[in-house]
Structure formats: C-alpha cells, structure tokens
Design an enzyme around this catalytic site. Structure first.
Site, PDB file in Angstrom:
ATOM      1  N   ASP A  23       7.890  -3.693  -0.159  1.00 20.17           N
ATOM      2  CA  ASP A  23       8.175  -3.438  -1.661  1.00 20.17           C
ATOM      3  C   ASP A  23       7.411  -2.300  -2.179  1.00 20.17           C
ATOM      4  O   ASP A  23       6.302  -1.902  -1.748  1.00 20.17           O
ATOM      5  CB  ASP A  23       7.536  -4.633  -2.320  1.00 20.17           C
ATOM      6  N   THR A  58      11.421  -5.114  -9.172  1.00 17.30           N
ATOM      7  CA  THR A  58      11.453  -5.719  -8.025  1.00 17.30           C
ATOM      8  C   THR A  58      12.611  -6.876  -7.932  1.00 17.30           C
ATOM      9  O   THR A  58      13.495  -7.045  -6.864  1.00 17.30           O
ATOM     10  CB  THR A  58      10.309  -6.377  -7.717  1.00 17.30           C
ATOM     11  N   ASP A 181       3.407  -1.808  -2.584  1.00 13.53           N
ATOM     12  CA  ASP A 181       3.766  -1.586  -4.303  1.00 13.53           C
ATOM     13  C   ASP A 181       2.522  -2.214  -4.979  1.00 13.53           C
ATOM     14  O   ASP A 181       2.211  -1.301  -5.882  1.00 13.53           O
ATOM     15  CB  ASP A 181       4.866  -2.963  -4.480  1.00 13.53           C
ATOM     16  N   HIS A 185       0.729   0.360  -7.751  1.00 13.91           N
ATOM     17  CA  HIS A 185       0.570   0.374  -9.199  1.00 13.91           C
ATOM     18  C   HIS A 185      -0.860   0.631  -9.586  1.00 13.91           C
ATOM     19  O   HIS A 185      -1.158   1.296 -10.347  1.00 13.91           O
ATOM     20  CB  HIS A 185       0.879  -1.089  -9.453  1.00 13.91           C
ATOM     21  N   ASP A 226      12.992  -1.856  -2.397  1.00  7.63           N
ATOM     22  CA  ASP A 226      13.521  -2.290  -3.663  1.00  7.63           C
ATOM     23  C   ASP A 226      13.688  -1.090  -4.657  1.00  7.63           C
ATOM     24  O   ASP A 226      14.354  -1.075  -5.354  1.00  7.63           O
ATOM     25  CB  ASP A 226      12.941  -3.436  -4.481  1.00  7.63           C
ATOM     26  N   HIS A 227      12.568   0.014  -4.457  1.00  6.84           N
ATOM     27  CA  HIS A 227      12.605   1.038  -5.350  1.00  6.84           C
ATOM     28  C   HIS A 227      11.442   1.921  -4.820  1.00  6.84           C
ATOM     29  O   HIS A 227      10.394   1.555  -4.042  1.00  6.84           O
ATOM     30  CB  HIS A 227      12.041   0.692  -6.921  1.00  6.84           C
ATOM     31  N   HIS A 328       7.150   1.693 -11.680  1.00  4.72           N
ATOM     32  CA  HIS A 328       8.566   1.995 -11.299  1.00  4.72           C
ATOM     33  C   HIS A 328       9.384   1.068 -12.266  1.00  4.72           C
ATOM     34  O   HIS A 328       9.033   0.400 -13.001  1.00  4.72           O
ATOM     35  CB  HIS A 328       9.147   1.399  -9.868  1.00  4.72           C
TER      36      HIS A 328
HETATM   37  P1  AMP Z   1       6.789  -5.658  -9.619  1.00  2.00           P
HETATM   38  O1  AMP Z   1       5.999  -6.146 -11.177  1.00  2.00           O
HETATM   39  O2  AMP Z   1       8.207  -5.053  -9.904  1.00  2.00           O
HETATM   40  O3  AMP Z   1       6.084  -4.630  -9.344  1.00  2.00           O
HETATM   41  O4  AMP Z   1       6.972  -6.867  -8.851  1.00  2.00           O
HETATM   42  C1  AMP Z   1       6.250  -6.744  -7.734  1.00  2.00           C
HETATM   43  C2  AMP Z   1       5.377  -8.110  -7.380  1.00  2.00           C
HETATM   44  O5  AMP Z   1       6.361  -9.124  -7.443  1.00  2.00           O
HETATM   45  C3  AMP Z   1       4.866  -8.210  -6.202  1.00  2.00           C
HETATM   46  O6  AMP Z   1       3.593  -7.496  -6.137  1.00  2.00           O
HETATM   47  C4  AMP Z   1       4.756  -9.657  -5.714  1.00  2.00           C
HETATM   48  O7  AMP Z   1       3.429 -10.367  -6.168  1.00  2.00           O
HETATM   49  C5  AMP Z   1       5.860 -10.334  -6.888  1.00  2.00           C
HETATM   50  N1  AMP Z   1       6.850 -10.996  -6.024  1.00  2.00           N
HETATM   51  C6  AMP Z   1       7.326 -10.609  -4.713  1.00  2.00           C
HETATM   52  N2  AMP Z   1       8.238 -11.756  -4.679  1.00  2.00           N
HETATM   53  C7  AMP Z   1       7.878 -12.760  -5.407  1.00  2.00           C
HETATM   54  C8  AMP Z   1       8.450 -14.212  -5.452  1.00  2.00           C
HETATM   55  N3  AMP Z   1       9.410 -14.484  -4.562  1.00  2.00           N
HETATM   56  N4  AMP Z   1       7.878 -15.097  -6.260  1.00  2.00           N
HETATM   57  C9  AMP Z   1       6.942 -14.375  -7.151  1.00  2.00           C
HETATM   58  N5  AMP Z   1       6.770 -13.066  -7.306  1.00  2.00           N
HETATM   59  C10 AMP Z   1       7.237 -12.239  -6.233  1.00  2.00           C
HETATM   60 ZN    ZN Z   2       8.912  -3.899  -6.112  1.00  2.55          ZN
HETATM   61 ZN    ZN Z   3       6.109  -2.931  -8.613  1.00  2.00          ZN
END
Ligand code: AMP
Ligand code: ZN
Ligand code: ZN
Length: 389
Positions: A23, A58, A181, A185, A226-227, A328
């Site tokens: 990620d 994500t 990831d 952040h 993913d990004h 992102h």
């Molecule tokens: P973002 O807010 O786009 O950075 O999302 C990344 C976060 O999504 C990661 O740090 C994980 O904690 C969370 N994540 C990833 N996979 C899952 C999942 N299957 N279920 C719930 N949360 C997830």
């Molecule tokens: Zn992500």
């Molecule tokens: Zn993220």
C-alpha cells in the site's frame, strides 16, 4: 478445471499466482536503492510505473486491481461513500457494519470469486473486499483484516498455504502490506521512516522468495501498489469553512480530493460557491468531470467533486488527522501518484510496455491463472507483452 495437469509440455501446469500489494509504494521508491528484493523481481521479470485510477485511494484502487473495472464501474467509488439507495448510511473503512456488507461490493466480481467459480482454489492474506461474501462467495481461505498481524506472520501464512499438497494448495493468493502507506502519511514520502518501512517490507518479500525456494514451489509473483504518496503540510490548506457554511453540505471525503453533497435545500448556494474558480482546487459537478477521470456516473459519487492541486489539502473545519506528512487521492495523472508494478516467475518473460493503467492488471492475472475474465476496462497489451507464450 480441478487439480489435473492441463498440459504436458511444461513441468508446472499449476503455477500459483501470488498478487502482492504494498500500500502506498510510489513507483519511484524503487530508485532509492533500498529494496533489493523488489529490484530482483523487476530484473528477472518485468516492471513499469502503473497509473492508478481516480480517486487515488486505497479501497477503490484495490478493487480496480482485482476487477479490472475503474471505481465508477466497480462500485467502490471512495474510501468513504454514500448511496441514495441506502439513505443515512455511510461506507467507511473503519465501520465494519457497512464495509463488510456485500451491498457495497456486489456491483463487481473480484477475480478470486470468478476463479473459485471456475474451479480454481484461492486464498487471501488480506485484501479489501476479501472478507465480504461478494456474489455470495469468499476465497477458500481468508483473514479478517488486522493491522497488528506482522508482515512476517502474513508471509508465513502464505508459505503455509504453499506447503499444502497440490490438490488443496491455492492457485491464486493475495498478500497485503500496509506499513509503507502508514509511514508515508505520518512522516511524508521523503522520510527516513518511509525508507525503514520500504526496507522492512522488501525484506519480507525476500523471505517469501526464499521460503518458496525451500519448499520447491515456483510461483508467479505480481507486485503492485494502489497509489503513490505526496508531501503535504499545514501551509497548503483549502478551508471550505472560508467558502461555505459547514452546515450547508456533507463532506463525504476530504483531503487531496473532496466529495461534497449539498445538504437538503442548499444546492444552489453550494453549487454557486464551489463551481467558481478557486486557487489550488478545481470543482465540478459529477456529470461534468473530465472524461479521462472515468468518474461521476455512479450514483455513489457525490454531487460535486473537487480536486486539490498536488500537495494541497481540502478541509472542512478541523482536520481529522494532522495535515503535515503525506497523502494520496490527487488526480491520477499526478506523477507522484504512480504506483509500483513488478512481476516475475515461470510465466513471466518480456519487457513491460511503459506506464500503463491499473485496470490492465486484471487481464494479466486472468491469463496467469488460466481463467476466463469477466468484461472489464483493461487492455490485453500488458499481458501480451510479459506473459510467456
Ligand atoms: P488510506 O486511508 O487510503 O490510506 O487507507 C489505507 C489503510 O486502509 C491502511 O493503513 C489499512 O489500515 C486500511 N486497510 C487496508 N486493508 C483493509 C481492510 N481489508 N479492511 C479495513 N481496513 C483496511
Ligand atoms: Zn492505499
Ligand atoms: Zn494511505
């Protein structure tokens, strides 16, 4: 298809395919020279920068990778989203009551479901959607997402699956790492903390490769992200409270892009204020978004979408987390949103074309697994370029 060998010309008719997501691993992280195992996969096989889909978040992009459909068509249009068919509910990552409900996922079918339906056994060591009974089916083996499961434990789970006798060994597996990831952040993409996370995850990929070698399983490894990630700070903030009464709209998602739904009866005020020119942010009605974003037709997309200039953050009142660090979600043409792609294994041979869209991963996976793909937004060019004939 069953466990029978499909051909006699190769020794490995049942090569497992392991799809690995790191990620937030930006494409150019590999230029830092601190990920030798990822570099080895790229050198032995193929690699190229991969363009994510908009929004560069994500959940939408993980679902794109396994469906070949852009977020507008796969139904996961944001990390957070609403649906007029389910009033008063909001999908978000942190709310299992909604995020594990098939209602949100059933607009598409992930490749593990299609593979299971075609007789291929699958297993997921985390992947958004893999915990959900999509089209009433889950992978044969799956895990409830838990950030506390270490990278080593995740890899060991995959190696345990690979040690199984061939007839119960999964032939399609996912593996997911979140720490690059998270560090991106908190500390920004140029931080020592991100480099430490890259080194750590790269080490786990080395451990996986060595484990597979010891077991004697030759697998196709497909590495993706993913990004990417971009540095953000408190000096580059667009405060919606300066433009609008906070009660006049619902901010479905904020940050690098904003999904905004006018509150009942305030449409004109909200449209007038947002659709004007703004420094550092472009807003459009969902119907008027640029064609290249492939976004806005799904009823789940909020009425107005604003995209911040790279590095800027759109807020409505206080931020839910510190702005300084990395983010992102920007336009998917932003070079810093580009994601990792590298693949190697017995079926990979050939150079990847240049930068490609992440919808092309799905046809590649279908070809490697040997299943018939569902209709999708991807092109076969990537698979044609890198899959051994
Ligand atoms: P973002 O807010 O786009 O950075 O999302 C990344 C976060 O999504 C990661 O740090 C994980 O904690 C969370 N994540 C990833 N996979 C899952 C999942 N299957 N279920 C719930 N949360 C997830
Ligand atoms: Zn992500
Ligand atoms: Zn993220």
């Amino acid at each position: 298809m069953g466990a029978q060998a499909q051909g006699t010309e190769t020794e490995q008719p049942q090569t497992p395919v392991i799809l690995i997501s790191i990620d937030g691993y930006r494409a150019d992280y590999s230029d830092r020279g601190i990920s030798p195992n990822i570099a080895a996969i790229a050198a032995e096989g193929a690699s190229a920068p991969m363009r994510p889909s908009f929004p560069t978040k994500t959940f939408p992009n993980h679902y794109t990778l396994v469906t070949g459909l852009r977020p507008d068509r796969n139904g996961i249009v944001g990390n957070t989203m609403i649906d007029p068919r389910r009033p008063n509910a909001m999908f978000s990552l942190g709310d299992p009551h909604q995020s594990l409900d098939p209602f949100w996922w059933d607009e598409a079918e992930p490749i593990w479901v299609t593979a299971e339906k075609q007789g291929v056994r699958t297993a997921t060591m985390f992947w958004p959607g893999s915990e959900v009974a999509i089209h009433e089916m889950r992978p044969q083996d799956w895990q409830r997402f838990d950030q506390n499961v270490t990278g080593r434990q995740r890899v060991n789970a995959v190696l345990d699956w690979m040690r199984r006798p061939a007839d119960i060994r999964p032939r399609f597996v996912t593996l997911y790492f979140d720490t690059v990831d998270t560090a991106g952040h908190r500390f920004g993409p140029d931080s020592e903390e991100v480099n430490a996370a890259i080194r750590d995850v790269d080490g786990e990929i080395g451990y996986l490769r060595e484990g597979l070698r010891v077991i004697g399983v030759k697998a196709d490894l497909v590495l993706v992200a993913d990004h990417g990630m971009r540095a953000t700070d408190d000096a580059r903030v667009i405060q919606l409270a300066d433009i609008l009464d906070l009660k006049s709209f619902i901010l479905v998602e904020g940050g690098p892009y904003a999904a905004i739904e006018p509150a009942a009866g305030t449409d004109d005020i909200v449209y007038d204020a947002l659709l004007k020119r703004h420094d550092h942010m472009d807003c459009a009605r969902k119907e008027k978004l640029s064609e290249r974003l492939h976004y806005g037709r799904n009823p789940r997309v909020a009425a107005i979408i604003c995209i911040a200039d790279p590095g800027w953050t759109i807020l409505a009142g206080d931020p839910p987390y510190p702005v300084k660090g990395g983010a992102h979600g920007y336009d998917n043409e932003d070079p810093q949103m580009l994601a990792l792609f590298a693949a190697s294994g017995p079926d990979i041979n050939g150079k990847a074309p240049g930068t490609f869209d992440n919808v092309d991963i799905y046809p590649l996976l279908a070809r490697l697994i040997g299943i018939t793909p569902l209709a999708n937004d991807g092109r076969d060019a990537l698979a044609k370029a890198i899959v051994r004939k």
